[in-house]
Motif scaffolding. Sequence first.
Motif, PDB file in Angstrom:
ATOM      1  N   PRO A  44       0.844  -1.215   0.000  1.00 53.15           N
ATOM      2  CA  PRO A  44       0.000   0.000   0.000  1.00 53.15           C
ATOM      3  C   PRO A  44       0.871   1.254   0.000  1.00 53.15           C
ATOM      4  N   ASP A  45       0.210   2.404  -0.126  1.00 54.22           N
ATOM      5  CA  ASP A  45       0.949   3.673  -0.067  1.00 54.22           C
ATOM      6  C   ASP A  45       1.618   3.821   1.295  1.00 54.22           C
ATOM      7  N   CYS A  46       2.674   4.610   1.327  1.00 55.62           N
ATOM      8  CA  CYS A  46       3.346   4.910   2.590  1.00 55.62           C
ATOM      9  C   CYS A  46       2.380   5.619   3.539  1.00 55.62           C
ATOM     10  N   GLU A  47       2.409   5.243   4.786  1.00 53.03           N
ATOM     11  CA  GLU A  47       1.506   5.848   5.772  1.00 53.03           C
ATOM     12  C   GLU A  47       1.858   7.314   6.067  1.00 53.03           C
TER      13      GLU A  47
ATOM     14  N   PRO B  86       6.995  15.958   3.470  1.00 49.19           N
ATOM     15  CA  PRO B  86       7.428  17.101   2.658  1.00 49.19           C
ATOM     16  C   PRO B  86       7.982  16.694   1.295  1.00 49.19           C
ATOM     17  N   PHE B  87       8.617  15.538   1.217  1.00 45.77           N
ATOM     18  CA  PHE B  87       9.113  15.099  -0.097  1.00 45.77           C
ATOM     19  C   PHE B  87       7.938  14.807  -1.019  1.00 45.77           C
ATOM     20  N   PHE B  88       7.009  14.008  -0.566  1.00 47.49           N
ATOM     21  CA  PHE B  88       5.887  13.631  -1.429  1.00 47.49           C
ATOM     22  C   PHE B  88       5.070  14.846  -1.852  1.00 47.49           C
ATOM     23  N   ASN B  89       5.005  15.831  -0.986  1.00 50.37           N
ATOM     24  CA  ASN B  89       4.188  17.025  -1.270  1.00 50.37           C
ATOM     25  C   ASN B  89       4.993  18.186  -1.841  1.00 50.37           C
ATOM     26  N   ASP B  90       6.184  17.875  -2.367  1.00 45.13           N
ATOM     27  CA  ASP B  90       7.026  18.880  -3.055  1.00 45.13           C
ATOM     28  C   ASP B  90       7.388  20.077  -2.179  1.00 45.13           C
ATOM     29  N   LYS B  91       7.633  19.825  -0.909  1.00 42.36           N
ATOM     30  CA  LYS B  91       7.932  20.921   0.014  1.00 42.36           C
ATOM     31  C   LYS B  91       9.426  21.060   0.331  1.00 42.36           C
ATOM     32  N   LEU B  92      10.244  20.180  -0.209  1.00 45.11           N
ATOM     33  CA  LEU B  92      11.678  20.311   0.050  1.00 45.11           C
ATOM     34  C   LEU B  92      12.237  21.452  -0.789  1.00 45.11           C
ATOM     35  N   ARG B  93      13.254  22.117  -0.265  1.00 42.46           N
ATOM     36  CA  ARG B  93      13.824  23.264  -0.970  1.00 42.46           C
ATOM     37  C   ARG B  93      14.350  22.898  -2.355  1.00 42.46           C
ATOM     38  N   LYS B  94      15.041  21.771  -2.425  1.00 41.63           N
ATOM     39  CA  LYS B  94      15.576  21.336  -3.726  1.00 41.63           C
ATOM     40  C   LYS B  94      15.025  19.960  -4.054  1.00 41.63           C
ATOM     41  N   MET B  95      13.967  19.947  -4.810  1.00 41.75           N
ATOM     42  CA  MET B  95      13.400  18.661  -5.213  1.00 41.75           C
ATOM     43  C   MET B  95      14.230  18.101  -6.367  1.00 41.75           C
ATOM     44  N   PRO B  96      14.561  16.818  -6.315  1.00 41.55           N
ATOM     45  CA  PRO B  96      15.328  16.235  -7.429  1.00 41.55           C
ATOM     46  C   PRO B  96      14.489  16.168  -8.704  1.00 41.55           C
ATOM     47  N   LYS B  97      15.171  16.178  -9.844  1.00 48.15           N
ATOM     48  CA  LYS B  97      14.454  16.137 -11.128  1.00 48.15           C
ATOM     49  C   LYS B  97      13.610  14.886 -11.282  1.00 48.15           C
ATOM     50  N   ALA B  98      14.103  13.806 -10.753  1.00 46.35           N
ATOM     51  CA  ALA B  98      13.385  12.536 -10.909  1.00 46.35           C
ATOM     52  C   ALA B  98      12.417  12.287  -9.750  1.00 46.35           C
ATOM     53  N   SER B  99      11.922  13.337  -9.146  1.00 42.57           N
ATOM     54  CA  SER B  99      11.091  13.143  -7.948  1.00 42.57           C
ATOM     55  C   SER B  99       9.808  12.367  -8.240  1.00 42.57           C
ATOM     56  N   ASP B 100       9.222  12.554  -9.418  1.00 44.90           N
ATOM     57  CA  ASP B 100       7.989  11.809  -9.720  1.00 44.90           C
ATOM     58  C   ASP B 100       8.256  10.304  -9.775  1.00 44.90           C
ATOM     59  N   MET B 101       9.389   9.962 -10.344  1.00 43.79           N
ATOM     60  CA  MET B 101       9.758   8.540 -10.401  1.00 43.79           C
ATOM     61  C   MET B 101      10.031   7.996  -8.993  1.00 43.79           C
TER      62      MET B 101
ATOM     63  N   MET C 113       8.351   4.886  -7.073  1.00 39.62           N
ATOM     64  CA  MET C 113       9.186   3.781  -6.592  1.00 39.62           C
ATOM     65  C   MET C 113       9.084   3.567  -5.092  1.00 39.62           C
ATOM     66  N   TYR C 114       9.174   4.659  -4.366  1.00 38.94           N
ATOM     67  CA  TYR C 114       9.206   4.542  -2.900  1.00 38.94           C
ATOM     68  C   TYR C 114       7.827   4.739  -2.259  1.00 38.94           C
TER      69      TYR C 114
ATOM     70  N   PHE D  71      16.512  12.584   0.779  1.00 39.02           N
ATOM     71  CA  PHE D  71      15.660  12.024  -0.258  1.00 39.02           C
ATOM     72  C   PHE D  71      15.448  10.533   0.004  1.00 39.02           C
ATOM     73  N   PRO D  72      14.419   9.950  -0.591  1.00 36.76           N
ATOM     74  CA  PRO D  72      14.142   8.529  -0.353  1.00 36.76           C
ATOM     75  C   PRO D  72      15.328   7.617  -0.630  1.00 36.76           C
ATOM     76  N   GLY D  73      16.145   7.975  -1.602  1.00 35.40           N
ATOM     77  CA  GLY D  73      17.263   7.115  -1.961  1.00 35.40           C
ATOM     78  C   GLY D  73      18.516   7.327  -1.127  1.00 35.40           C
ATOM     79  N   ASP D  74      18.458   8.182  -0.141  1.00 33.18           N
ATOM     80  CA  ASP D  74      19.632   8.449   0.713  1.00 33.18           C
ATOM     81  C   ASP D  74      19.819   7.356   1.763  1.00 33.18           C
ATOM     82  N   THR D  75      19.875   6.145   1.300  1.00 33.33           N
ATOM     83  CA  THR D  75      19.888   5.020   2.249  1.00 33.33           C
ATOM     84  C   THR D  75      21.204   4.916   3.032  1.00 33.33           C
ATOM     85  N   ARG D  76      22.287   5.330   2.404  1.00 30.57           N
ATOM     86  CA  ARG D  76      23.560   5.273   3.135  1.00 30.57           C
ATOM     87  C   ARG D  76      23.503   6.230   4.339  1.00 30.57           C
ATOM     88  N   ARG D  77      22.987   7.393   4.064  1.00 27.89           N
ATOM     89  CA  ARG D  77      22.870   8.407   5.127  1.00 27.89           C
ATOM     90  C   ARG D  77      21.912   7.928   6.231  1.00 27.89           C
ATOM     91  N   SER D  78      20.792   7.367   5.836  1.00 27.17           N
ATOM     92  CA  SER D  78      19.834   6.911   6.854  1.00 27.17           C
ATOM     93  C   SER D  78      20.431   5.750   7.656  1.00 27.17           C
TER      94      SER D  78
END
Length: 75
Positions: A2-5, A11-26, A30-31, A58-65
């Motif tokens: 299901p969708d993420c709870e 803020p990422f999903f709702n385009d509220k981050l200061r610098k949204m990545p170009k591939a944010s829709d993808m 994905m995430y 960002f969702p793909g910042d798994t090393r950082r997380s």
Amino acid sequence: MPDCELLVECPFFNDKLRKMPKASDMMKKMYCKWHYAKCARYRVATVIGKKAIPDDMFPGDTRRSSEMLIQYEKK
Ligand code: SF4
């Protein structure tokens, strides 16, 4: 999966981050819609808490997380 709870308030999903990545829709597909358990923001939120999520993570910042979770577990 299901969708993420956290989707409604994320803020990422709702385009509220200061610098949204170009591939944010993808990334949202994905995430947020398919594999949210692998999202760096989700992992930090569920283990440490929503307030601990860095604004520029960002969702793909798994090393950082992973580093954050390791530090958190050492406490
Ligand atoms: S998967 Fe990650 S980026 Fe997407 S809504 Fe959940 S916490 Fe936010």
